[in-house]
Design a protein around this motif. Structure first.
Motif, PDB file in Angstrom:
ATOM      1  N   ASP A 174      20.237  20.956 -37.777  1.00 25.72           N
ATOM      2  CA  ASP A 174      21.373  20.222 -38.327  1.00 25.72           C
ATOM      3  C   ASP A 174      21.790  19.082 -37.408  1.00 25.72           C
ATOM      4  O   ASP A 174      22.018  17.955 -37.859  1.00 25.72           O
ATOM      5  CB  ASP A 174      22.543  21.167 -38.541  1.00 25.72           C
TER       6      ASP A 174
ATOM      7  N   TYR B 253      26.783  22.802 -46.134  1.00 23.57           N
ATOM      8  CA  TYR B 253      25.533  22.740 -46.896  1.00 23.57           C
ATOM      9  C   TYR B 253      25.573  23.590 -48.173  1.00 23.57           C
ATOM     10  O   TYR B 253      24.566  23.723 -48.868  1.00 23.57           O
ATOM     11  CB  TYR B 253      24.362  23.183 -46.015  1.00 23.57           C
TER      12      TYR B 253
ATOM     13  N   LEU C 211      18.334  23.456 -45.343  1.00 19.59           N
ATOM     14  CA  LEU C 211      18.286  22.231 -44.544  1.00 19.59           C
ATOM     15  C   LEU C 211      17.142  21.289 -44.916  1.00 19.59           C
ATOM     16  O   LEU C 211      17.357  20.079 -45.061  1.00 19.59           O
ATOM     17  CB  LEU C 211      18.236  22.582 -43.058  1.00 19.59           C
TER      18      LEU C 211
ATOM     19  N   VAL D  25      17.939  19.249 -48.028  1.00 18.33           N
ATOM     20  CA  VAL D  25      18.928  18.179 -47.877  1.00 18.33           C
ATOM     21  C   VAL D  25      18.369  17.067 -46.997  1.00 18.33           C
ATOM     22  O   VAL D  25      18.496  15.883 -47.305  1.00 18.33           O
ATOM     23  CB  VAL D  25      20.234  18.743 -47.291  1.00 18.33           C
TER      24      VAL D  25
END
Length: 249
Positions: A147, A167, A191, A194
């Protein structure tokens, strides 16, 4: 992983690692210093492959009073640990075995803020003469590192609950080792969907990339802290802090 956790953009065709089997690990402890903290509870969650998660948990008697501030976080009291917890020397080999076989098979080990949890585990093993994991602990996936690398300038907290909220992944309740492990796995699944650049990295390269990113992130945080504390230091070791060198007699 359960299908209800799969929400959001699906435009990228994921590589093997975001959809493949993963093993998530989490601990609850007596304190914040990985060199001295004792494990009170631990959980391993096997996820992926379109099958329901399989979780294993351990409650340990740390052999010391659990500080009130630690109990306030994970709600495990000294009395409960003494009554129902197992001796670390008995439970630790089971925890290591639960991690070793999947790692040997090449499955990634998901650990949120890995240097803390894995270092605590390593020090507990040394403390109780239990063999730790053989060789390098790899591959590890740390959603905290991913992240920060993918969205380094975003403001706000980066705790596990905060990242789950950001998220839009489910967290069944913080500071419960099972729920934290499952939440870390869901976050790891999310993750690369995205931040699609993460999905393009092969699992064989992702571990070493995170090692380099962790060094950069530690340097950045240290520089920030030194604006107010000139002596501030931030460890850059990832995913495990090496054991302190033994002093010469």
């Amino acid at each position: 992983m359960n299908t209800q956790d799969r929400s959001g953009p699906e435009s990228v065709r994921p590589t093997a690692w975001p959809d493949g089997p993963m093993l998530a690990f989490d601990v609850e402890t007596t304190g914040t210093d990985p060199e001295t903290a004792r494990i009170v509870a631990a959980a391993v969650a096997a996820v992926g492959g379109d099958t329901p998660p399989v979780t294993t948990t351990w409650l340990l008697d740390p052999g010391m009073e659990i500080p009130a501030e630690a109990t306030a976080i994970h709600h495990i009291t000294t009395e409960q640990a003494r009554a129902d917890g197992r001796a670390p020397a008995e439970a630790l080999p089971e925890i290591i075995a639960a991690l070793a076989e999947p790692l040997a098979a090449g499955f990634p080990l998901v650990v949120f803020r890995a240097p803390y949890a894995l270092t605590v585990l390593a020090r507990e093993c040394a403390r109780h003469d239990v063999p730790f994991l053989d060789g390098d602990v790899a591959p590890v996936i740390d959603p905290a590192v991913l992240d920060k690398q993918a969205d380094r300038y975003r403001r706000g907290r980066r705790t596990l609950p905060a990242l789950c909220e950001h998220y839009r992944v489910r967290h069944g309740g913080p500071n419960d080792p099972v729920q934290d492990a499952l939440a870390a796995a869901r976050l790891t699944w999310r993750l690369p969907r995205v931040h699609t650049q993460l999905a393009a990295i092969a699992l064989t390269d992702l571990h070493s990339r995170q090692q380099a990113w962790a060094v950069e992130q530690a340097a950045s945080l240290q520089a920030h802290l030194r604006r107010t504390d000139p002596d501030a230091t931030v460890a850059a070791d990832w995913p495990l802090i090496p054991a302190p060198a033994e002093e010469a007699p």
